[in-house]
Enzyme design. Structure first.
Site, PDB file in Angstrom:
ATOM      1  N   GLU A   1     -17.073  -0.738  48.169  1.00 28.55           N
ATOM      2  CA  GLU A   1     -16.609  -1.153  47.091  1.00 28.55           C
ATOM      3  C   GLU A   1     -17.215  -2.336  46.642  1.00 28.55           C
ATOM      4  O   GLU A   1     -17.696  -2.512  45.394  1.00 28.55           O
ATOM      5  CB  GLU A   1     -15.145  -1.600  47.071  1.00 28.55           C
ATOM      6  CG  GLU A   1     -14.577  -2.012  45.924  1.00 28.55           C
ATOM      7  CD  GLU A   1     -13.054  -2.559  45.931  1.00 28.55           C
ATOM      8  OE1 GLU A   1     -12.598  -2.885  44.899  1.00 28.55           O
ATOM      9  OE2 GLU A   1     -12.648  -2.316  47.059  1.00 28.55           O
TER      10      GLU A   1
ATOM     11  N   HIS B   1     -15.014  -8.513  45.967  1.00 21.12           N
ATOM     12  CA  HIS B   1     -15.510  -8.584  47.282  1.00 21.12           C
ATOM     13  C   HIS B   1     -17.012  -9.034  47.396  1.00 21.12           C
ATOM     14  O   HIS B   1     -17.537  -9.897  46.515  1.00 21.12           O
ATOM     15  CB  HIS B   1     -15.281  -7.373  47.869  1.00 21.12           C
ATOM     16  CG  HIS B   1     -13.913  -6.699  47.549  1.00 21.12           C
ATOM     17  ND1 HIS B   1     -12.782  -7.304  48.159  1.00 21.12           N
ATOM     18  CD2 HIS B   1     -13.648  -5.600  46.718  1.00 21.12           C
ATOM     19  CE1 HIS B   1     -11.704  -6.456  47.501  1.00 21.12           C
ATOM     20  NE2 HIS B   1     -12.167  -5.577  46.815  1.00 21.12           N
TER      21      HIS B   1
ATOM     22  N   HIS C   1     -13.477  -3.523  40.086  1.00 17.28           N
ATOM     23  CA  HIS C   1     -12.847  -3.138  41.426  1.00 17.28           C
ATOM     24  C   HIS C   1     -13.018  -1.707  41.408  1.00 17.28           C
ATOM     25  O   HIS C   1     -13.181  -0.983  40.352  1.00 17.28           O
ATOM     26  CB  HIS C   1     -11.518  -3.686  41.841  1.00 17.28           C
ATOM     27  CG  HIS C   1     -11.294  -5.071  42.029  1.00 17.28           C
ATOM     28  ND1 HIS C   1     -11.492  -5.479  43.489  1.00 17.28           N
ATOM     29  CD2 HIS C   1     -11.277  -6.158  41.391  1.00 17.28           C
ATOM     30  CE1 HIS C   1     -11.286  -6.769  43.592  1.00 17.28           C
ATOM     31  NE2 HIS C   1     -11.318  -7.490  41.995  1.00 17.28           N
TER      32      HIS C   1
ATOM     33  N   GLU D   1      -9.674  -1.221  37.891  1.00 13.70           N
ATOM     34  CA  GLU D   1      -9.811  -0.254  39.209  1.00 13.70           C
ATOM     35  C   GLU D   1     -10.534   0.911  38.722  1.00 13.70           C
ATOM     36  O   GLU D   1      -9.927   1.943  38.255  1.00 13.70           O
ATOM     37  CB  GLU D   1      -8.582  -0.125  40.064  1.00 13.70           C
ATOM     38  CG  GLU D   1      -7.750  -1.423  40.562  1.00 13.70           C
ATOM     39  CD  GLU D   1      -8.416  -1.718  41.863  1.00 13.70           C
ATOM     40  OE1 GLU D   1      -9.368  -1.202  42.390  1.00 13.70           O
ATOM     41  OE2 GLU D   1      -8.026  -2.696  42.516  1.00 13.70           O
TER      42      GLU D   1
END
Length: 270
Positions: A97, A60, A152, A231
């Site tokens: 995030e 992101h 992530h 993640e």
């Protein structure tokens, strides 16, 4: 069928650790170092990554939320169309995030550079937009990275906790066939070293023993170098949110990622 094969290839690893709270982390880490020494493992810092190139992809970006039209446009993602990017998840307290992934990636880059690696990041700040998922993959391909990791943190159900690592399955266009096997090995050692360094449990709401294989992620479909996604935690879970918001834990997460990459690139040294 391919997924089943690779699950068999990398299955059967150590039981997961549990981190009840940050106060228990020093004891956990001391125990893991003792276990590693007993097993005859060399400290990762003693291994050399000179001549190796690593791609770190912090997920992101800080400007994505204000550029919805830009990041919503569809791009080719290896035989399917996907959004350029998304804004990412955040904790209930508002820790995003994109900030977490950038902080962890920068910390991991520092560790890897200390070991001699050339490290390339897909973004160098946390205030821009994108890059799109296809561009993120292209960056790793263009530098001929020896390993690539996308960092992530999940936005899963609040009752779910833990981390998981994603390796590529064969993309719809078949373009990533050459990286399937090495990427599975990268994902496996990344899972092991991240777990060892952080004590974060393997996810109890998604994946299988902390590892899954997917063909719907553009970053994996378009990669032509060994690549995995991690993640690191579930930002919507209160316990995980406490951990990701703590700088000390983020340093352990960064070292876990760096150790996983090191173990992949120099197996005999880890």
């Amino acid at each position: 069928m391919a997924v089943t094969v690779f699950v068999i290839m990398v299955g059967g690893f150590a039981a997961r650790g549990v981190l009840p709270g940050l106060s228990s982390l020093p004891g956990f880490m001391a125990r893991q170092r003792t276990d590693a020494a007993a097993a005859g493992l060399s400290p990762p810092g003693q291994s050399s990554l000179r001549g190796r190139t690593v791609l770190l992809d912090p997920g992101h970006n800080g400007g994505n939320a204000a550029a919805a039209a830009v990041i919503a446009r569809k791009v080719d993602a290896g035989g399917i169309d996907k959004e350029c990017d998304t804004a990412g998840a955040e904790t209930n307290a508002g820790y995003p995030e994109h900030a977490f992934t950038f902080d962890v990636a920068v910390r991991a880059a520092a560790v890897l550079r200390e070991r001699g690696a050339t490290v390339v990041l897909t973004r160098t700040d946390d205030s821009g937009v994108g890059p799109c998922i296809n561009e993120r993959a292209r960056i790793g391909n263009d530098v001929h990275a020896d390993a690539a990791v996308s960092v992530h943190a999940d936005g899963g159900p609040p009752e779910g906790t833990g981390f998981h690592v994603i390796a590529p399955s064969l993309s719809p266009d078949g373009g990533n066939a050459g990286i399937i096997v090495p990427s599975a090995r990268l994902a496996d050692v990344l899972r092991s070293r991240f777990e060892r360094n952080t004590g974060e449990p393997r996810a109890d709401y998604v994946a299988d023993t902390g590892l899954s294989f997917r063909a719907d992620l553009g970053g994996l479909n378009l990669s032509r170098v060994p690549k995995a996604f991690i993640e690191c935690a579930n930002m919507r879970n209160p316990d995980d949110a406490t951990r990701v918001s703590d700088a000390t834990w983020r340093q352990h997460a960064a070292r876990g990622i760096a150790d996983g990459i090191t173990a992949f690139l120099v197996p005999s040294a880890s």
